[in-house]
Enzyme design. Structure first.
Site, PDB file in Angstrom:
ATOM      1  N   CYS A 114      44.111  44.778   5.138  1.00 22.25           N
ATOM      2  CA  CYS A 114      45.369  45.035   5.822  1.00 22.25           C
ATOM      3  C   CYS A 114      46.571  44.541   5.033  1.00 22.25           C
ATOM      4  O   CYS A 114      47.707  44.700   5.462  1.00 22.25           O
ATOM      5  CB  CYS A 114      45.366  44.421   7.234  1.00 22.25           C
ATOM      6  SG  CYS A 114      44.908  42.686   7.324  1.00 22.25           S
ATOM      7  N   ASN A 157      58.730  31.965   9.265  1.00 29.54           N
ATOM      8  CA  ASN A 157      59.093  32.692  10.470  1.00 29.54           C
ATOM      9  C   ASN A 157      60.407  33.454  10.271  1.00 29.54           C
ATOM     10  O   ASN A 157      61.081  33.316   9.249  1.00 29.54           O
ATOM     11  CB  ASN A 157      59.166  31.748  11.685  1.00 29.54           C
ATOM     12  CG  ASN A 157      60.197  30.639  11.496  1.00 29.54           C
ATOM     13  OD1 ASN A 157      61.244  30.843  10.904  1.00 29.54           O
ATOM     14  ND2 ASN A 157      59.900  29.470  12.041  1.00 29.54           N
ATOM     15  N   LYS A 164      49.122  45.223  13.304  1.00 30.29           N
ATOM     16  CA  LYS A 164      49.106  45.402  11.852  1.00 30.29           C
ATOM     17  C   LYS A 164      48.398  44.252  11.141  1.00 30.29           C
ATOM     18  O   LYS A 164      48.013  44.399   9.969  1.00 30.29           O
ATOM     19  CB  LYS A 164      50.518  45.561  11.308  1.00 30.29           C
ATOM     20  CG  LYS A 164      51.398  44.334  11.356  1.00 30.29           C
ATOM     21  CD  LYS A 164      52.785  44.634  10.821  1.00 30.29           C
ATOM     22  CE  LYS A 164      53.698  43.411  10.881  1.00 30.29           C
ATOM     23  NZ  LYS A 164      53.251  42.319  10.005  1.00 30.29           N
ATOM     24  N   ASP A 165      48.205  43.114  11.816  1.00 34.50           N
ATOM     25  CA  ASP A 165      47.531  41.976  11.203  1.00 34.50           C
ATOM     26  C   ASP A 165      46.026  41.979  11.430  1.00 34.50           C
ATOM     27  O   ASP A 165      45.327  41.097  10.912  1.00 34.50           O
ATOM     28  CB  ASP A 165      48.105  40.659  11.759  1.00 34.50           C
ATOM     29  CG  ASP A 165      49.552  40.441  11.365  1.00 34.50           C
ATOM     30  OD1 ASP A 165      49.949  40.921  10.293  1.00 34.50           O
ATOM     31  OD2 ASP A 165      50.288  39.813  12.144  1.00 34.50           O
ATOM     32  N   ARG A 212      63.577  32.974   7.413  1.00 34.04           N
ATOM     33  CA  ARG A 212      63.878  34.043   6.448  1.00 34.04           C
ATOM     34  C   ARG A 212      65.345  34.448   6.544  1.00 34.04           C
ATOM     35  O   ARG A 212      66.011  34.659   5.522  1.00 34.04           O
ATOM     36  CB  ARG A 212      62.964  35.242   6.693  1.00 34.04           C
ATOM     37  CG  ARG A 212      61.494  34.938   6.447  1.00 34.04           C
ATOM     38  CD  ARG A 212      60.628  36.164   6.613  1.00 34.04           C
ATOM     39  NE  ARG A 212      59.218  35.809   6.597  1.00 34.04           N
ATOM     40  CZ  ARG A 212      58.238  36.602   6.167  1.00 34.04           C
ATOM     41  NH1 ARG A 212      58.534  37.803   5.717  1.00 34.04           N
ATOM     42  NH2 ARG A 212      56.990  36.216   6.185  1.00 34.04           N
ATOM     43  N   ARG A 246      52.808  45.930   0.281  1.00 37.37           N
ATOM     44  CA  ARG A 246      53.328  47.273   0.525  1.00 37.37           C
ATOM     45  C   ARG A 246      54.848  47.302   0.367  1.00 37.37           C
ATOM     46  O   ARG A 246      55.404  48.165  -0.326  1.00 37.37           O
ATOM     47  CB  ARG A 246      52.923  47.719   1.936  1.00 37.37           C
ATOM     48  CG  ARG A 246      53.306  49.143   2.258  1.00 37.37           C
ATOM     49  CD  ARG A 246      54.288  49.326   3.391  1.00 37.37           C
ATOM     50  NE  ARG A 246      54.337  48.378   4.442  1.00 37.37           N
ATOM     51  CZ  ARG A 246      55.438  48.127   5.118  1.00 37.37           C
ATOM     52  NH1 ARG A 246      56.581  48.729   4.817  1.00 37.37           N
ATOM     53  NH2 ARG A 246      55.449  47.255   6.102  1.00 37.37           N
ATOM     54  N   ARG A 247      55.529  46.341   0.979  1.00 39.10           N
ATOM     55  CA  ARG A 247      56.982  46.296   0.853  1.00 39.10           C
ATOM     56  C   ARG A 247      57.416  45.997  -0.580  1.00 39.10           C
ATOM     57  O   ARG A 247      58.415  46.535  -1.054  1.00 39.10           O
ATOM     58  CB  ARG A 247      57.552  45.238   1.805  1.00 39.10           C
ATOM     59  CG  ARG A 247      57.466  45.633   3.280  1.00 39.10           C
ATOM     60  CD  ARG A 247      57.862  44.474   4.169  1.00 39.10           C
ATOM     61  NE  ARG A 247      57.829  44.837   5.579  1.00 39.10           N
ATOM     62  CZ  ARG A 247      57.657  43.960   6.571  1.00 39.10           C
ATOM     63  NH1 ARG A 247      57.500  42.675   6.293  1.00 39.10           N
ATOM     64  NH2 ARG A 247      57.645  44.371   7.821  1.00 39.10           N
ATOM     65  N   ARG A 266      57.036  33.408   2.592  1.00 35.72           N
ATOM     66  CA  ARG A 266      56.372  33.259   3.881  1.00 35.72           C
ATOM     67  C   ARG A 266      57.363  32.594   4.820  1.00 35.72           C
ATOM     68  O   ARG A 266      58.431  32.162   4.424  1.00 35.72           O
ATOM     69  CB  ARG A 266      55.125  32.367   3.773  1.00 35.72           C
ATOM     70  CG  ARG A 266      53.973  32.943   2.988  1.00 35.72           C
ATOM     71  CD  ARG A 266      53.166  33.980   3.753  1.00 35.72           C
ATOM     72  NE  ARG A 266      52.751  33.521   5.074  1.00 35.72           N
ATOM     73  CZ  ARG A 266      51.682  32.763   5.314  1.00 35.72           C
ATOM     74  NH1 ARG A 266      50.930  32.340   4.318  1.00 35.72           N
ATOM     75  NH2 ARG A 266      51.364  32.436   6.549  1.00 35.72           N
TER      76      ARG A 266
END
Length: 336
Positions: free
Chosen positions: A246, A153, A85-86, A157, A133-134, A151
């Protein structure tokens, strides 16, 4: 294959993050079994690891892949493992995606302290995500909540939810699975029908050079899962056809069953006020194509024909979305 070649390690270039190392480790273990050669990880620092700006500000396009690809082309490693996806849809000259292993869970997951569903979070609840998107999807599903652009890892989060700084974060289910993350926090899996995810989410891409040794290409081919490859080809073709990066506020998820492929795609207004979607099922005529080939060369040609059919389906879906007004909702892709 000579004895020296058989014993020379395959160098796998990877980002230094825990998730990238875990993903690469899974591929390395499988490749060692197939090839009979050791695989060593070569850590590479990408811009995405050093630039802490918001992905929406820096565009996201290739930020995790560019430095790795430079290392591959320079001969510093033999293969790369990416989160698909990246990856930008355009593959640089001299490189090929040689394998797409079986896809993991493509869903998103909401992580909270008490298990409150996303749509029931109270007014002012802080939901962390850096994905446009989210963000758009949250603004549709939890209109009273506040979106916090973050942002970091996975562990950092999760820690922000544990501490109470955030009420929820949205993560990819596949990343949690690959890391084996254990937490007392509660999770809510978001169904793909109502919450489709990014093209290629849950999938890995193993990339190498176009002139890689034939034995390496053959070993990588054994890692490839055809249904995964066809599905992600459709999804990425939708993204390509929209001419969007993307990090665009769009989703596409395809499922291949027998000869049929079903693709759900949605383009979102970043503010969550409008969305344009399609749910399409079409045949790839896989049975017909397979019946006309029997040699290795024919099998390779069949695979190329199926991939082309999948790409054409994705481009067709993108064209229909644009005809319905999607061009007004997505930013255009900018060259590197």
């Amino acid at each position: 294959m000579s004895t020296s070649t058989r014993q020379r390690p395959i160098r796998l270039g990877t980002r230094r993050s825990a998730l990238a190392q875990a993903q690469s480790g899974h591929v390395a273990a499988a490749l060692e079994k197939i090839s009979g050669r050791p695989v060593e990880l070569v850590p590479i620092v990408s811009e995405g690891d050093t630039n802490r700006a918001s992905l929406s500000e820096i565009g996201g396009l290739g930020i995790f892949a560019t430095r790795l690809r430079e290392a591959l082309l320079a001969g510093q490693c033999d293969i790369l493992v990416h989160s698909l996806k990246d990856l930008p849809t355009a593959i640089p000259d001299g490189l090929v995606i040689a394998a797409t292993p079986v896809r993991e869970d493509a869903r998103d997951v909401v992580i909270t302290r008490d298990g409150t569903p996303l749509h029931r979070l109270p007014a002012g609840a802080k939901i962390g995500t850096g994905s446009p998107r989210r963000i758009a999807q949250v603004r549709i599903r939890a209109r009273r909540a506040e979106v916090v652009d973050i942002r970091g890892n996975v562990d950092s989060r999760l820690a922000r939810v544990e501490s109470g700084e955030l009420d929820a974060v949205i993560l990819a289910a596949a990343g949690l699975s690959r890391l084996g993350s254990e937490t007392a926090l509660q999770r809510e899996e978001l169904g793909l029908a109502e919450w489709p995810t990014a093209p290629g989410q849950g999938s890995l891409a193993v990339e190498t050079t176009a002139d890689a040794a034939s034995d390496l290409r053959a070993a990588l081919a054994e890692l490839d899962d055809e249904n995964t490859r066809l599905a992600i080809t459709v999804e990425r073709a939708v993204l390509e056809g929209l001419d969007a990066g993307c990090q665009a506020p769009m989703a596409a998820h395809a499922v291949v069953t027998g000869d049929a492929v079903r693709v759900r795609s949605v383009v979102y207004d970043p503010a969550g006020e409008r969305r344009i979607g399609l749910d399409v099922t079409e045949s790839l005529n896989r049975g017909y194509i397979r019946s006309h080939g029997s040699s290795n060369e024919a099998d390779a040609a069949d695979g190329a024909t199926l991939t082309l059919a999948a790409r054409e389906l994705g481009i067709s879906v993108a064209r229909r979305l644009l005809e319905q007004g999607a061009a007004d909702l997505v930013p255009r892709e900018q060259p590197l």
